[in-house]
Design an enzyme around this catalytic site. Structure first.
Site, PDB file in Angstrom:
ATOM      1  N   ASP A  92     -12.072  -4.671  -5.706  1.00 52.86           N
ATOM      2  CA  ASP A  92     -11.939  -4.566  -7.147  1.00 52.86           C
ATOM      3  C   ASP A  92     -10.545  -5.053  -7.500  1.00 52.86           C
ATOM      4  O   ASP A  92      -9.576  -4.748  -6.800  1.00 52.86           O
ATOM      5  CB  ASP A  92     -12.150  -3.125  -7.614  1.00 52.86           C
ATOM      6  CG  ASP A  92     -12.747  -3.118  -9.003  1.00 52.86           C
ATOM      7  OD1 ASP A  92     -13.865  -3.646  -9.178  1.00 52.86           O
ATOM      8  OD2 ASP A  92     -12.088  -2.619  -9.937  1.00 52.86           O
TER       9      ASP A  92
ATOM     10  N   ASN B  97     -19.232 -12.272  -7.237  1.00 51.28           N
ATOM     11  CA  ASN B  97     -18.279 -13.313  -7.592  1.00 51.28           C
ATOM     12  C   ASN B  97     -18.084 -14.265  -6.399  1.00 51.28           C
ATOM     13  O   ASN B  97     -17.437 -13.927  -5.417  1.00 51.28           O
ATOM     14  CB  ASN B  97     -16.964 -12.621  -7.981  1.00 51.28           C
ATOM     15  CG  ASN B  97     -15.925 -13.587  -8.484  1.00 51.28           C
ATOM     16  OD1 ASN B  97     -15.880 -14.724  -8.062  1.00 51.28           O
ATOM     17  ND2 ASN B  97     -15.077 -13.108  -9.378  1.00 51.28           N
TER      18      ASN B  97
ATOM     19  N   LYS C 246     -14.543 -15.002  -5.111  1.00 49.65           N
ATOM     20  CA  LYS C 246     -13.968 -13.981  -4.224  1.00 49.65           C
ATOM     21  C   LYS C 246     -14.406 -14.233  -2.787  1.00 49.65           C
ATOM     22  O   LYS C 246     -13.626 -14.071  -1.849  1.00 49.65           O
ATOM     23  CB  LYS C 246     -14.431 -12.585  -4.644  1.00 49.65           C
ATOM     24  CG  LYS C 246     -13.782 -12.034  -5.897  1.00 49.65           C
ATOM     25  CD  LYS C 246     -14.231 -10.573  -6.047  1.00 49.65           C
ATOM     26  CE  LYS C 246     -13.617  -9.866  -7.212  1.00 49.65           C
ATOM     27  NZ  LYS C 246     -14.052  -8.450  -7.291  1.00 49.65           N
TER      28      LYS C 246
ATOM     29  N   GLU D 222     -20.505   0.872  -9.805  1.00 48.05           N
ATOM     30  CA  GLU D 222     -19.136   0.673 -10.295  1.00 48.05           C
ATOM     31  C   GLU D 222     -18.803   1.689 -11.370  1.00 48.05           C
ATOM     32  O   GLU D 222     -19.286   1.576 -12.494  1.00 48.05           O
ATOM     33  CB  GLU D 222     -18.959  -0.748 -10.833  1.00 48.05           C
ATOM     34  CG  GLU D 222     -18.190  -1.621  -9.867  1.00 48.05           C
ATOM     35  CD  GLU D 222     -17.777  -2.966 -10.424  1.00 48.05           C
ATOM     36  OE1 GLU D 222     -16.837  -3.022 -11.225  1.00 48.05           O
ATOM     37  OE2 GLU D 222     -18.412  -3.974 -10.048  1.00 48.05           O
TER      38      GLU D 222
ATOM     39  N   GLY E  14     -11.724 -16.802 -13.712  1.00 52.67           N
ATOM     40  CA  GLY E  14     -11.150 -15.738 -14.527  1.00 52.67           C
ATOM     41  C   GLY E  14      -9.850 -16.135 -15.219  1.00 52.67           C
ATOM     42  O   GLY E  14      -9.771 -17.175 -15.877  1.00 52.67           O
TER      43      GLY E  14
ATOM     44  N   HIS F  90      -2.826 -11.783  -4.884  1.00 54.02           N
ATOM     45  CA  HIS F  90      -3.170 -10.391  -4.615  1.00 54.02           C
ATOM     46  C   HIS F  90      -4.307 -10.294  -3.596  1.00 54.02           C
ATOM     47  O   HIS F  90      -4.242  -9.561  -2.630  1.00 54.02           O
ATOM     48  CB  HIS F  90      -3.568  -9.716  -5.937  1.00 54.02           C
ATOM     49  CG  HIS F  90      -4.551 -10.506  -6.762  1.00 54.02           C
ATOM     50  ND1 HIS F  90      -4.391 -11.854  -7.001  1.00 54.02           N
ATOM     51  CD2 HIS F  90      -5.730 -10.167  -7.360  1.00 54.02           C
ATOM     52  CE1 HIS F  90      -5.412 -12.287  -7.712  1.00 54.02           C
ATOM     53  NE2 HIS F  90      -6.244 -11.298  -7.950  1.00 54.02           N
ATOM     54  N   ARG F  91      -5.342 -11.112  -3.810  1.00 54.12           N
ATOM     55  CA  ARG F  91      -6.496 -11.074  -2.889  1.00 54.12           C
ATOM     56  C   ARG F  91      -6.113 -11.605  -1.521  1.00 54.12           C
ATOM     57  O   ARG F  91      -6.549 -11.080  -0.484  1.00 54.12           O
ATOM     58  CB  ARG F  91      -7.654 -11.891  -3.493  1.00 54.12           C
ATOM     59  CG  ARG F  91      -8.973 -11.765  -2.732  1.00 54.12           C
ATOM     60  CD  ARG F  91     -10.143 -12.260  -3.548  1.00 54.12           C
ATOM     61  NE  ARG F  91     -10.261 -11.513  -4.780  1.00 54.12           N
ATOM     62  CZ  ARG F  91      -9.854 -11.952  -5.976  1.00 54.12           C
ATOM     63  NH1 ARG F  91      -9.339 -13.150  -6.106  1.00 54.12           N
ATOM     64  NH2 ARG F  91      -9.945 -11.200  -7.044  1.00 54.12           N
TER      65      ARG F  91
HETATM   66  P1  ITT Z   1     -17.569  -8.072  -8.356  1.00 58.27           P
HETATM   67  O1  ITT Z   1     -17.274  -6.744  -9.065  1.00 58.27           O
HETATM   68  O2  ITT Z   1     -19.027  -8.354  -8.232  1.00 58.27           O
HETATM   69  O3  ITT Z   1     -16.841  -8.165  -7.041  1.00 58.27           O
HETATM   70  P2  ITT Z   1     -16.127  -9.256 -10.590  1.00 58.27           P
HETATM   71  O4  ITT Z   1     -15.750 -10.658 -10.940  1.00 58.27           O
HETATM   72  O5  ITT Z   1     -16.812  -8.432 -11.649  1.00 58.27           O
HETATM   73  O6  ITT Z   1     -16.984  -9.279  -9.241  1.00 58.27           O
HETATM   74  P3  ITT Z   1     -13.984  -7.302 -10.622  1.00 58.27           P
HETATM   75  O7  ITT Z   1     -14.863  -6.227 -11.108  1.00 58.27           O
HETATM   76  O8  ITT Z   1     -13.016  -7.011  -9.514  1.00 58.27           O
HETATM   77  O9  ITT Z   1     -14.824  -8.545 -10.104  1.00 58.27           O
HETATM   78  O10 ITT Z   1     -13.247  -7.906 -11.874  1.00 58.27           O
HETATM   79  C1  ITT Z   1     -11.990  -8.397 -11.825  1.00 58.27           C
HETATM   80  C2  ITT Z   1     -11.788  -9.394 -12.943  1.00 58.27           C
HETATM   81  O11 ITT Z   1     -10.376  -9.635 -13.011  1.00 58.27           O
HETATM   82  C3  ITT Z   1     -12.446 -10.733 -12.674  1.00 58.27           C
HETATM   83  O12 ITT Z   1     -13.713 -10.850 -13.247  1.00 58.27           O
HETATM   84  C4  ITT Z   1     -11.445 -11.718 -13.300  1.00 58.27           C
HETATM   85  O13 ITT Z   1     -11.699 -11.838 -14.677  1.00 58.27           O
HETATM   86  C5  ITT Z   1     -10.114 -11.008 -13.096  1.00 58.27           C
HETATM   87  N1  ITT Z   1      -9.525 -11.443 -11.818  1.00 58.27           N
HETATM   88  C6  ITT Z   1      -9.439 -10.723 -10.663  1.00 58.27           C
HETATM   89  N2  ITT Z   1      -8.880 -11.463  -9.689  1.00 58.27           N
HETATM   90  C7  ITT Z   1      -8.626 -12.662 -10.238  1.00 58.27           C
HETATM   91  C8  ITT Z   1      -8.090 -13.856  -9.745  1.00 58.27           C
HETATM   92  O14 ITT Z   1      -7.739 -13.991  -8.479  1.00 58.27           O
HETATM   93  N3  ITT Z   1      -7.989 -14.885 -10.584  1.00 58.27           N
HETATM   94  C9  ITT Z   1      -8.360 -14.776 -11.863  1.00 58.27           C
HETATM   95  N4  ITT Z   1      -8.895 -13.702 -12.415  1.00 58.27           N
HETATM   96  C10 ITT Z   1      -9.024 -12.639 -11.607  1.00 58.27           C
END
Ligand code: ITT
Length: 190
Positions: free
Chosen positions: A69, A14, A17, A41, A145, A172-173
């Site tokens: 995550d 992502n 991120k 995962e 997201g 949160h991040r």
């Molecule tokens: P990686 O696992 O490769 O790091 P991912 O996008 O699949 O990437 P996650 O498994 O952590 O990441 O999924 C978390 C999901 O939650 C993400 O795809 C978004 O849909 C949502 N999400 C998490 N943090 C967010 C944020 O800051 N803003 C909006 N949506 C978020």
């Protein structure tokens, strides 16, 4: 040859991120680089468990690595989609969540981010949470997201209406990576 004086490698697909982590950790003079490495995962109700497992399964690596995550937990839906946020986002998106909360005024939600840092055999976990609510409609064009439907506490705007810098102040991040940055600074760990 990997070079890592003050650099950590972030195993994620992502790019948003990466950008958020780079922004927060730049205050700590830590560089963040994306790394393409196999990440296992598992499915679990606990984000911590998912992160710990992924880090442990990465085998012998000597450079500092980070896995994150995250998920959106909606109170009225008993914490759904939580650890399944990525899958749920792909399947039903923001509109699907709005539909699930149609005619519902109780819209409290929180975002959680678990950042796992590993160097050699040392593993540290950092947690960031952001409380807020799900908006009644999508708004904003930034971020990714569920950003267009999440309004953090004491704010009127969704995350998608905020710049990356502004989102990171509350998110949160932002909090989890700030905790990592402080820890690295304190322990001079990379
Ligand atoms: P990686 O696992 O490769 O790091 P991912 O996008 O699949 O990437 P996650 O498994 O952590 O990441 O999924 C978390 C999901 O939650 C993400 O795809 C978004 O849909 C949502 N999400 C998490 N943090 C967010 C944020 O800051 N803003 C909006 N949506 C978020």
């Amino acid at each position: 040859m990997l070079h890592f004086d003050n650099k950590i490698f972030f195993a994620t697909n992502n790019n948003n991120k990466i950008l958020e982590a780079q922004h927060v950790l730049s205050d700590f003079k830590v560089l963040v680089e994306k790394i393409d490495i196999k990440k296992v995962e598992i499915q679990s109700d606990e984000l911590e468990e998912i992160v710990l497992y992924a880090l442990k399964k990465m085998g012998k690596i000597t450079y500092p690595i980070v896995v994150e995550d995250s998920g959106l937990f909606i109170e009225k839906l008993n914490g759904f989609p939580g650890p399944y946020s990525s899958y749920v986002y792909k399947k039903i998106g923001c509109n699907g969540i709005l539909k699930l909360l149609e005619n519902e005024n109780e819209r409290k939600a929180k975002f959680v981010s678990i950042v796992g840092f590993r160097k050699g055999r040392l593993i540290k976990i950092f947690r960031g949470e952001c409380y807020g609510k799900i908006s009644y409609k999508m708004a904003g064009k930034y971020g990714f997201g569920f950003d267009p439907i999440f309004v953090p506490e004491n704010e009127e705007k969704t995350f998608a209406e905020m710049s990356l810098e502004e989102k990171s102040l509350w998110s949160h991040r932002g909090k989890a990576f700030k905790a990592l940055g402080n820890w690295i600074r304190l322990h001079k760990y990379i």
